[in-house]
Design a protein around this motif. Structure first.
Motif, PDB file in Angstrom:
ATOM      1  N   PRO A  99      30.649  15.719  27.724  1.00 12.98           N
ATOM      2  CA  PRO A  99      30.357  17.074  27.263  1.00 12.98           C
ATOM      3  C   PRO A  99      31.369  18.117  27.702  1.00 12.98           C
ATOM      4  O   PRO A  99      31.386  19.219  27.158  1.00 12.98           O
ATOM      5  CB  PRO A  99      28.977  17.352  27.863  1.00 12.98           C
ATOM      6  CG  PRO A  99      28.914  16.482  29.076  1.00 12.98           C
ATOM      7  CD  PRO A  99      29.661  15.237  28.697  1.00 12.98           C
ATOM      8  N   LEU A 100      32.233  17.776  28.659  1.00 15.73           N
ATOM      9  CA  LEU A 100      33.269  18.719  29.077  1.00 15.73           C
ATOM     10  C   LEU A 100      34.574  18.515  28.331  1.00 15.73           C
ATOM     11  O   LEU A 100      35.513  19.310  28.478  1.00 15.73           O
ATOM     12  CB  LEU A 100      33.500  18.607  30.586  1.00 15.73           C
ATOM     13  CG  LEU A 100      32.285  18.914  31.457  1.00 15.73           C
ATOM     14  CD1 LEU A 100      32.650  18.792  32.933  1.00 15.73           C
ATOM     15  CD2 LEU A 100      31.733  20.308  31.158  1.00 15.73           C
ATOM     16  N   ARG A 101      34.640  17.446  27.518  1.00 20.75           N
ATOM     17  CA  ARG A 101      35.869  17.148  26.782  1.00 20.75           C
ATOM     18  C   ARG A 101      35.683  17.169  25.264  1.00 20.75           C
ATOM     19  O   ARG A 101      36.621  17.468  24.531  1.00 20.75           O
ATOM     20  CB  ARG A 101      36.420  15.783  27.207  1.00 20.75           C
ATOM     21  CG  ARG A 101      36.845  15.722  28.676  1.00 20.75           C
ATOM     22  CD  ARG A 101      37.229  14.305  29.082  1.00 20.75           C
ATOM     23  NE  ARG A 101      38.405  13.845  28.357  1.00 20.75           N
ATOM     24  CZ  ARG A 101      39.662  14.030  28.775  1.00 20.75           C
ATOM     25  NH1 ARG A 101      39.887  14.651  29.939  1.00 20.75           N
ATOM     26  NH2 ARG A 101      40.679  13.584  28.078  1.00 20.75           N
ATOM     27  N   MET A 102      34.492  16.852  24.810  1.00 22.96           N
ATOM     28  CA  MET A 102      34.255  16.848  23.365  1.00 22.96           C
ATOM     29  C   MET A 102      34.342  18.265  22.812  1.00 22.96           C
ATOM     30  O   MET A 102      33.639  19.161  23.269  1.00 22.96           O
ATOM     31  CB  MET A 102      32.881  16.240  23.044  1.00 22.96           C
ATOM     32  CG  MET A 102      32.504  16.315  21.564  1.00 22.96           C
ATOM     33  SD  MET A 102      30.905  15.548  21.193  1.00 22.96           S
ATOM     34  CE  MET A 102      31.452  13.949  20.586  1.00 22.96           C
ATOM     35  N   ARG A 103      35.187  18.452  21.813  1.00 21.94           N
ATOM     36  CA  ARG A 103      35.369  19.757  21.202  1.00 21.94           C
ATOM     37  C   ARG A 103      34.170  20.078  20.293  1.00 21.94           C
ATOM     38  O   ARG A 103      33.524  19.170  19.763  1.00 21.94           O
ATOM     39  CB  ARG A 103      36.660  19.812  20.378  1.00 21.94           C
ATOM     40  CG  ARG A 103      37.912  19.392  21.147  1.00 21.94           C
ATOM     41  CD  ARG A 103      38.080  20.179  22.435  1.00 21.94           C
ATOM     42  NE  ARG A 103      38.129  21.621  22.189  1.00 21.94           N
ATOM     43  CZ  ARG A 103      37.911  22.553  23.111  1.00 21.94           C
ATOM     44  NH1 ARG A 103      37.610  22.196  24.355  1.00 21.94           N
ATOM     45  NH2 ARG A 103      37.989  23.826  22.796  1.00 21.94           N
ATOM     46  N   PRO A 104      33.867  21.357  20.116  1.00 19.83           N
ATOM     47  CA  PRO A 104      32.722  21.713  19.275  1.00 19.83           C
ATOM     48  C   PRO A 104      32.767  21.103  17.880  1.00 19.83           C
ATOM     49  O   PRO A 104      31.726  20.665  17.354  1.00 19.83           O
ATOM     50  CB  PRO A 104      32.797  23.248  19.223  1.00 19.83           C
ATOM     51  CG  PRO A 104      33.429  23.627  20.524  1.00 19.83           C
ATOM     52  CD  PRO A 104      34.441  22.546  20.797  1.00 19.83           C
ATOM     53  N   HIS A 105      33.947  21.042  17.265  1.00 20.17           N
ATOM     54  CA  HIS A 105      33.999  20.476  15.919  1.00 20.17           C
ATOM     55  C   HIS A 105      33.691  18.981  15.932  1.00 20.17           C
ATOM     56  O   HIS A 105      33.130  18.441  14.967  1.00 20.17           O
ATOM     57  CB  HIS A 105      35.375  20.741  15.267  1.00 20.17           C
ATOM     58  CG  HIS A 105      36.487  19.888  15.781  1.00 20.17           C
ATOM     59  ND1 HIS A 105      37.235  20.242  16.896  1.00 20.17           N
ATOM     60  CD2 HIS A 105      36.972  18.684  15.355  1.00 20.17           C
ATOM     61  CE1 HIS A 105      38.138  19.297  17.116  1.00 20.17           C
ATOM     62  NE2 HIS A 105      38.007  18.350  16.210  1.00 20.17           N
ATOM     63  N   GLU A 106      34.021  18.289  17.034  1.00 20.61           N
ATOM     64  CA  GLU A 106      33.681  16.878  17.145  1.00 20.61           C
ATOM     65  C   GLU A 106      32.161  16.698  17.280  1.00 20.61           C
ATOM     66  O   GLU A 106      31.576  15.774  16.718  1.00 20.61           O
ATOM     67  CB  GLU A 106      34.396  16.254  18.342  1.00 20.61           C
ATOM     68  CG  GLU A 106      35.917  16.235  18.214  1.00 20.61           C
ATOM     69  CD  GLU A 106      36.607  15.794  19.486  1.00 20.61           C
ATOM     70  OE1 GLU A 106      37.600  15.048  19.382  1.00 20.61           O
ATOM     71  OE2 GLU A 106      36.158  16.188  20.582  1.00 20.61           O
ATOM     72  N   PHE A 107      31.551  17.602  18.027  1.00 20.24           N
ATOM     73  CA  PHE A 107      30.089  17.597  18.169  1.00 20.24           C
ATOM     74  C   PHE A 107      29.426  17.789  16.804  1.00 20.24           C
ATOM     75  O   PHE A 107      28.506  17.060  16.429  1.00 20.24           O
ATOM     76  CB  PHE A 107      29.681  18.704  19.136  1.00 20.24           C
ATOM     77  CG  PHE A 107      28.214  18.729  19.476  1.00 20.24           C
ATOM     78  CD1 PHE A 107      27.728  18.027  20.558  1.00 20.24           C
ATOM     79  CD2 PHE A 107      27.323  19.472  18.706  1.00 20.24           C
ATOM     80  CE1 PHE A 107      26.377  18.059  20.878  1.00 20.24           C
ATOM     81  CE2 PHE A 107      25.978  19.507  19.011  1.00 20.24           C
ATOM     82  CZ  PHE A 107      25.500  18.795  20.102  1.00 20.24           C
ATOM     83  N   VAL A 108      29.927  18.760  16.051  1.00 20.80           N
ATOM     84  CA  VAL A 108      29.383  19.026  14.714  1.00 20.80           C
ATOM     85  C   VAL A 108      29.557  17.817  13.809  1.00 20.80           C
ATOM     86  O   VAL A 108      28.666  17.487  13.010  1.00 20.80           O
ATOM     87  CB  VAL A 108      30.049  20.275  14.102  1.00 20.80           C
ATOM     88  CG1 VAL A 108      29.699  20.414  12.625  1.00 20.80           C
ATOM     89  CG2 VAL A 108      29.638  21.525  14.866  1.00 20.80           C
ATOM     90  N   ASN A 109      30.680  17.125  13.928  1.00 21.68           N
ATOM     91  CA  ASN A 109      30.909  15.940  13.097  1.00 21.68           C
ATOM     92  C   ASN A 109      29.875  14.851  13.363  1.00 21.68           C
ATOM     93  O   ASN A 109      29.426  14.165  12.430  1.00 21.68           O
ATOM     94  CB  ASN A 109      32.320  15.396  13.333  1.00 21.68           C
ATOM     95  CG  ASN A 109      33.393  16.244  12.697  1.00 21.68           C
ATOM     96  OD1 ASN A 109      33.121  17.045  11.797  1.00 21.68           O
ATOM     97  ND2 ASN A 109      34.631  16.087  13.159  1.00 21.68           N
ATOM     98  N   VAL A 110      29.502  14.667  14.630  1.00 19.62           N
ATOM     99  CA  VAL A 110      28.474  13.673  14.957  1.00 19.62           C
ATOM    100  C   VAL A 110      27.139  14.074  14.333  1.00 19.62           C
ATOM    101  O   VAL A 110      26.426  13.240  13.744  1.00 19.62           O
ATOM    102  CB  VAL A 110      28.340  13.499  16.477  1.00 19.62           C
ATOM    103  CG1 VAL A 110      27.154  12.601  16.821  1.00 19.62           C
ATOM    104  CG2 VAL A 110      29.617  12.913  17.067  1.00 19.62           C
ATOM    105  N   LEU A 111      26.796  15.360  14.444  1.00 17.18           N
ATOM    106  CA  LEU A 111      25.564  15.836  13.813  1.00 17.18           C
ATOM    107  C   LEU A 111      25.604  15.581  12.315  1.00 17.18           C
ATOM    108  O   LEU A 111      24.645  15.079  11.719  1.00 17.18           O
ATOM    109  CB  LEU A 111      25.367  17.329  14.086  1.00 17.18           C
ATOM    110  CG  LEU A 111      25.078  17.749  15.527  1.00 17.18           C
ATOM    111  CD1 LEU A 111      24.981  19.265  15.612  1.00 17.18           C
ATOM    112  CD2 LEU A 111      23.783  17.120  16.024  1.00 17.18           C
ATOM    113  N   SER A 112      26.729  15.917  11.697  1.00 19.05           N
ATOM    114  CA  SER A 112      26.837  15.829  10.246  1.00 19.05           C
ATOM    115  C   SER A 112      26.688  14.397   9.758  1.00 19.05           C
ATOM    116  O   SER A 112      25.912  14.119   8.832  1.00 19.05           O
ATOM    117  CB  SER A 112      28.174  16.407   9.785  1.00 19.05           C
ATOM    118  OG  SER A 112      28.320  16.282   8.390  1.00 19.05           O
ATOM    119  N   ARG A 113      27.411  13.457  10.359  1.00 20.07           N
ATOM    120  CA  ARG A 113      27.393  12.105   9.794  1.00 20.07           C
ATOM    121  C   ARG A 113      26.097  11.355  10.067  1.00 20.07           C
ATOM    122  O   ARG A 113      25.815  10.338   9.432  1.00 20.07           O
ATOM    123  CB  ARG A 113      28.597  11.292  10.271  1.00 20.07           C
ATOM    124  CG  ARG A 113      28.634  10.892  11.719  1.00 20.07           C
ATOM    125  CD  ARG A 113      29.838   9.950  11.934  1.00 20.07           C
ATOM    126  NE  ARG A 113      30.014   9.575  13.312  1.00 20.07           N
ATOM    127  CZ  ARG A 113      30.853  10.181  14.152  1.00 20.07           C
ATOM    128  NH1 ARG A 113      31.570  11.208  13.731  1.00 20.07           N
ATOM    129  NH2 ARG A 113      30.967   9.765  15.393  1.00 20.07           N
TER     130      ARG A 113
END
Length: 257
Positions: free
Chosen positions: A105-119
């Motif tokens: 959680p200290l390295r994952m960028r917000p857009h990467e987080f959103v991508n996981v939610l999206s897929r």
């Protein structure tokens, strides 16, 4: 007298299964065919789909293969179109595509987080939206979303995947309300399942811990999830919608150590 075999039959049904080339998706597709359904198989790799389709056709059921990126809405439209054209209707859907590994959680960028939610959420939502009409026209239908116990466990390094599957659970509950009584929508939360995706992470030490923390004392198989999916798709579950079924060997806390 109740006809129990008929309660669990999917005879004369047509199912779409995403992520059908391997693991849980493959097991669901094969189990649905064994229960009597014809199956539209969707995944990214043609050779994987062909192997599953061959086994289904050997059972005397129809199968079509659709190479499909479920994050591409046009590809989902084509999946639905081909299923209706070639198999005649849509009455069942297994949303199995998705997934993600652990995250820092200290390295994952917000857009990467959103991508996981999206897929993990968008394809399921989109396909349910696209098949709701055909299911009503077919006389009703059932959807099984493949979620994860990560949706309810508090554990390190799973903030993205856990949030995504928790969102999928809530989409399941709410769409079940929206689309009743014609379409039933439920979800399965698999625990630790022996799949190709798990294999790279399964050190001997980790496997020993997983077994120790699982009350039934063994890891799950894709067929365990497929059996639950057949139940939720079948007439035996006709009065069940908006529910999340844990298939996890009895584990009530994370086994990922």
């Amino acid at each position: 007298m109740t006809d129990v075999p008929a309660l669990f039959s999917l005879q004369n049904q047509v199912a779409i299964v995403t992520g059908a080339g391997k693991g849980i998706g493959r097991a669901c597709a094969l189990a649905f065919a064994q229960a009597g359904a014809d199956v539209a198989l969707a995944a990214r790799t043609q050779s994987d789909l062909d192997a599953v389709a061959e086994r289904i056709r050997a059972m005397g059921r129809r199968a079509i293969t659709v190479v499909c990126d479920v994050n591409d809405e046009a590809a989902l439209d084509e999946l639905v179109r081909r299923t209706l054209t070639e198999l005649g209707k849509i009455s069942l859907l297994v949303n199995n595509a998705g997934g993600a590994g652990p995250n820092d959680p200290l390295r994952m960028r917000p857009h990467e987080f959103v991508n996981v939610l999206s897929r993990n959420v968008m394809p399921a939502y989109a396909l349910i939206q696209k098949v709701a009409g055909p299911m009503r026209e077919a006389g009703g239908g059932a959807v099984v979303n493949i979620s994860s116990t990560a949706a309810r466990y508090a554990q390190k390094h799973f903030s993205a995947y856990g949030a995504a599957k928790a969102a999928l659970n809530q989409v399941t509950r709410n769409l079940a309300q929206d689309l009743a009584p014609h379409v039933r929508i439920n979800a399965i939360e698999p625990g630790t399942i022996m799949t190709d995706a798990l294999a790279p992470h399964l050190t001997p030490e980790r496997k020993a811990n997983m077994l120790r923390l699982t009350p039934l004392g063994e890891l799950g198989q894709p067929e365990d999830i497929a059996a639950a999916a057949v139940f939720l798709a079948s007439p035996a579950a006709r009065w069940i919608t908006g529910k999340i079924l844990g298939v996890d060997g009895g584990a009530e806390t994370t086994t990922w150590c």
